[in-house]
Design a protein around this motif. Structure first.
Motif, PDB file in Angstrom:
ATOM      1  N   TYR A 180       0.871  -1.168   0.000  1.00  0.00           N
ATOM      2  CA  TYR A 180       0.000   0.000   0.000  1.00  0.00           C
ATOM      3  C   TYR A 180       0.913   1.224   0.000  1.00  0.00           C
ATOM      4  CZ  TYR A 180      -3.584  -3.360   1.374  1.00  0.00           C
ATOM      5  OH  TYR A 180      -4.438  -4.437   1.415  1.00  0.00           O
ATOM      6  N   PRO A 210      -9.680   5.645   4.572  1.00  0.00           N
ATOM      7  CA  PRO A 210     -10.402   4.363   4.456  1.00  0.00           C
ATOM      8  C   PRO A 210      -9.465   3.180   4.308  1.00  0.00           C
ATOM      9  CG  PRO A 210     -10.697   5.706   2.490  1.00  0.00           C
ATOM     10  CD  PRO A 210     -10.065   6.586   3.503  1.00  0.00           C
ATOM     11  N   MET A 211      -8.319   3.399   3.647  1.00  0.00           N
ATOM     12  CA  MET A 211      -7.337   2.314   3.517  1.00  0.00           C
ATOM     13  C   MET A 211      -6.787   1.912   4.883  1.00  0.00           C
ATOM     14  SD  MET A 211      -3.740   2.031   3.631  1.00  0.00           S
ATOM     15  CE  MET A 211      -3.108   3.610   3.132  1.00  0.00           C
ATOM     16  N   LYS A 213      -8.253   2.294   7.752  1.00  0.00           N
ATOM     17  CA  LYS A 213      -9.312   1.613   8.503  1.00  0.00           C
ATOM     18  C   LYS A 213      -9.447   0.169   8.052  1.00  0.00           C
ATOM     19  CE  LYS A 213     -12.069   5.676   9.701  1.00  0.00           C
ATOM     20  NZ  LYS A 213     -13.361   6.388   9.516  1.00  0.00           N
ATOM     21  N   HIS A 214      -9.234  -0.042   6.751  1.00  0.00           N
ATOM     22  CA  HIS A 214      -9.229  -1.421   6.246  1.00  0.00           C
ATOM     23  C   HIS A 214      -8.091  -2.225   6.882  1.00  0.00           C
ATOM     24  CE1 HIS A 214      -8.706  -4.865   3.643  1.00  0.00           C
ATOM     25  NE2 HIS A 214      -7.479  -4.448   3.373  1.00  0.00           N
ATOM     26  N   LYS A 217      -8.955  -3.135  10.370  1.00  0.00           N
ATOM     27  CA  LYS A 217      -9.888  -4.266  10.392  1.00  0.00           C
ATOM     28  C   LYS A 217      -9.157  -5.571  10.077  1.00  0.00           C
ATOM     29  CE  LYS A 217     -14.227  -5.842   8.307  1.00  0.00           C
ATOM     30  NZ  LYS A 217     -15.293  -5.519   7.310  1.00  0.00           N
ATOM     31  N   GLU A 218      -8.241  -5.508   9.118  1.00  0.00           N
ATOM     32  CA  GLU A 218      -7.466  -6.696   8.747  1.00  0.00           C
ATOM     33  C   GLU A 218      -6.610  -7.176   9.915  1.00  0.00           C
ATOM     34  OE1 GLU A 218      -5.706  -9.766   6.416  1.00  0.00           O
ATOM     35  OE2 GLU A 218      -7.550  -8.614   6.202  1.00  0.00           O
ATOM     36  N   GLY A 377     -16.387   2.175   2.912  1.00  0.00           N
ATOM     37  CA  GLY A 377     -15.409   1.145   3.235  1.00  0.00           C
ATOM     38  C   GLY A 377     -14.836   0.493   2.003  1.00  0.00           C
ATOM     39  N   TYR A 378     -13.942  -0.475   2.209  1.00  0.00           N
ATOM     40  CA  TYR A 378     -13.237  -1.106   1.097  1.00  0.00           C
ATOM     41  C   TYR A 378     -14.006  -2.276   0.516  1.00  0.00           C
ATOM     42  CZ  TYR A 378      -8.845   1.322   1.152  1.00  0.00           C
ATOM     43  OH  TYR A 378      -7.869   2.262   0.999  1.00  0.00           O
ATOM     44  N   ASP A 380     -13.631  -6.074  -1.140  1.00  0.00           N
ATOM     45  CA  ASP A 380     -12.811  -7.200  -0.707  1.00  0.00           C
ATOM     46  C   ASP A 380     -11.531  -7.219  -1.534  1.00  0.00           C
ATOM     47  OD1 ASP A 380     -11.618  -9.541  -0.018  1.00  0.00           O
ATOM     48  OD2 ASP A 380     -13.418 -10.759  -0.142  1.00  0.00           O
ATOM     49  N   LEU A 381     -10.422  -6.821  -0.908  1.00  0.00           N
ATOM     50  CA  LEU A 381      -9.167  -6.700  -1.658  1.00  0.00           C
ATOM     51  C   LEU A 381      -8.680  -8.039  -2.171  1.00  0.00           C
ATOM     52  CD1 LEU A 381      -7.300  -4.145   0.587  1.00  0.00           C
ATOM     53  CD2 LEU A 381      -8.640  -3.719  -1.455  1.00  0.00           C
TER      54      LEU A 381
END
Length: 394
Positions: A180, A210-211, A213-214, A217-218, A377-378, A380-381
Motif C-alpha cells: 500500500y 479508508p485504507m 481503517k481497512h 480491520k485486517e 469502506g473497502y 474485498d481486496l
C-alpha cells in the motif's frame, strides 16, 4: 612472523599515541597530599590484521572507573590518526576499533544478481547496501519490523526507497506480499502503478483514511486467527495470510492528521506479529510526527545526510549530518551494537521500470488506477485480482 610482530608493535604504539594525545585516560591520586599520582590509559589486549578484508582490529579495555562516554566523545582523535574509515564499538569496558584500508565506492550501482544470494534466505528481505568491509548488508523485515528512511533532498533517500520496494517485488511473490503506497509528494511511486503486489496508491490524507481503517480491520481479523490457533505470529498459522507493507513517502506532511497518525502508530505497535509493517520516509525530521511511541517502534533507521545534529538525533542516527557523499547513510539496526556506515545502492528510474515490467498485472496495464475514496469502506481486496481500488458510488 617477525615482520608481523614488528607491524603489531608499531600499530600498538600508534594507538597509545591516540590515547595520550587525546587525553583518553583516567587520573589517580592517593597517599598523603596525593603523593602517589599518575595517569592510567586503556589497556590494549590484541591487534589483528585481516589481510583479506584489508582491515586492522584493535581490542582494548578501559581502566575501572573511567567513563566510556569519554571514548565516544573522542572519536575524532581516532579519525585524525587512522582516517575516517573506522568503526569504534563498545559499551562499558571493552572496545573494538576497526580500521579499514578499503574505501566505500562513491556509487554502488544496483545489481539484483549481486544481492540475490542474501535475499533468497529472508522472508521479507530489505537491501541496505555495502559496509566498510565491502559486505552487502541485508535484513529480514519480519524480524526487524518498521523502517524509517530520512535525509535531505539529493542525499539518496528516494533511490533507496525505490530499490527496497523493487527488490521486495522481485523477491516475494504477489500472493505473499501486499503493498500500500502513499505518495504525498506525488513524485516517487508512479513507476509502481499496476504492479501485481500493489493493492493501492494514495496521494492525499482523505484517500488514505479508508485504507488505514481497512488495515485496522485486517489486523483485528489476523489477531482473532492467532487467538483461534493459539500461535504468536501469522507465520505459524496453517494458511498464513500475505505480508502487508504500508509505505508512506514524506510522512511529515501528515503531522496535522491526528486521527490518521493514530492508525499508523497502531500498526507500529501491534503489526509485527500480524505481518503488517511500515516503511516511512521524510526529508526533514519532525519531532511532532516522530513522537515517542511511533519513534520507538521504528526498529530500523536509515539516516542519510541531514541538515544538522538536531535532525539526525530526531532520526536516531547522530552523525548523519556529517555525511558528505550522496547515497551514504548511517544504519541503526538491532543486529549491530553501533551505527554502521553504509553506501546505498543506486537504482535509476529507467532501470527500475525495466525490473518491474514483468510484474505488471496483465489486466491492469491499460487500466487507469483510481484510489478508492468511498466513505462506505473497502471492497474485498483479496477478490480484487488486479490490485486496483475501484471507486464506488457514494
Amino acid at each position: 612472523m617477525i615482520k608481523e610482530w614488528l607491524d603489531k608493535h608499531r600499530a600498538k604504539g600508534i594507538l597509545k599515541t591516540v590515547f595520550k594525545n587525546g587525553d583518553i585516560s583516567m587520573s589517580y591520586s592517593y597517599g598523603p597530599n596525593g603523593a602517589n599520582s599518575g595517569v592510567v590509559y586503556p589497556k590494549i589486549h590484541s591487534i589483528k590484521f585481516d589481510y583479506k578484508n584489508k582491515r586492522a582490529i584493535y581490542v582494548f579495555t578501559l581502566p575501572i572507573g573511567m567513563d566510556p562516554k569519554e571514548v565516544k566523545k573522542k572519536l575524532y582523535c581516532f579519525q585524525q590518526v587512522f582516517g575516517k574509515n573506522i568503526e569504534l564499538e563498545g559499551d562499558i569496558k571493552r572496545f573494538v576499533l576497526t580500521v579499514h584500508a578499503a574505501v566505500l565506492p562513491d556509487v554502488l550501482h544496483y545489481n539484483y544478481e549481486n544481492f540475490k544470494a542474501e535475499l533468497s534466505a529472508l522472508k521479507l528481505p530489505v537491501i541496505v547496501g555495502m559496509d566498510l568491509n565491502g559486505d552487502i548488508i541485508t535484513y529480514n523485515m519480519v524480524k526487524y519490523p518498521h523502517l524509517l528512511i530520512a535525509g535531505e533532498t539529493g542525499s539518496g533517500k528516494s533511490t533507496q526507497l525505490r530499490s527496497i520496494l523493487s527488490s521486495l517485488i522481485k523477491t516475494v511473490p504477489p500472493n505473499q506480499l501486499e503493498l500500500y503506497l502513499c505518495d504525498l509528494k506525488r513524485s516517487e511511486f508512479h513507476i509502481f502503478r499496476h504492479i501485481e503486489h500493489v493493492r493501492g496508491m494514495f496521494v492525499t490524507p482523505k484517500e488514505m483514511m479508508p485504507m488505514l481503517k481497512h488495515l485496522q480491520k485486517e489486523m483485528k481479523t489476523r489477531g482473532d486467527l492467532l487467538d483461534q490457533f493459539e500461535v504468536a505470529h501469522i507465520d505459524d498459522l496453517p494458511d498464513p495470510p500475505p505480508y502487508i507493507i504500508l509505505c508512506i513517502d514524506e510522512v511529515a506532511l501528515l503531522q496535522d492528521e491526528t486521527n490518521l497518525m493514530k492508525l499508523v502508530e497502531e500498526i507500529s505497535a501491534i503489526g509485527r506479529a500480524l505481518g503488517v509493517f511500515l516503511i516511512l520516509s521524510m526529508q526533514r525530521p519532525d519531532s511532532k510526527v516522530l513522537d515517542g511511541k511511533l519513534k520507538n517502534n521504528l526498529t530500523v533507521r536509515m539516516g542519510f545526510k541531514c541538515a544538522d545534529l538536531i535532525n539526525s538525533r530526531i532520526i536516531g542516527t547522530p552523525g548523519s549530518e556529517k555525511l558528505k557523499k550522496e547515497g551514504r547513510m548511517l544504519l541503526k539496526l538491532p543486529a549491530f551494537s553501533e551505527l554502521k556506515e553504509i553506501q546505498a545502492p543506486y537504482l535509476a528510474i529507467d532501470k527500475a521500470k525495466k525490473i518491474l515490467e514483468c510484474f505488471k498485472s496483465t489486466n491492469a496495464k491499460n487500466a487507469k488506477m483510481t484510489p478508492y475514496t468511498s466513505n462506505e469502506g473497502y471492497i474485498d481486496l483479496h477478490e480484487n485480482k488486479n490490485g486496483i481500488f475501484e471507486v464506488l458510488d457514494e
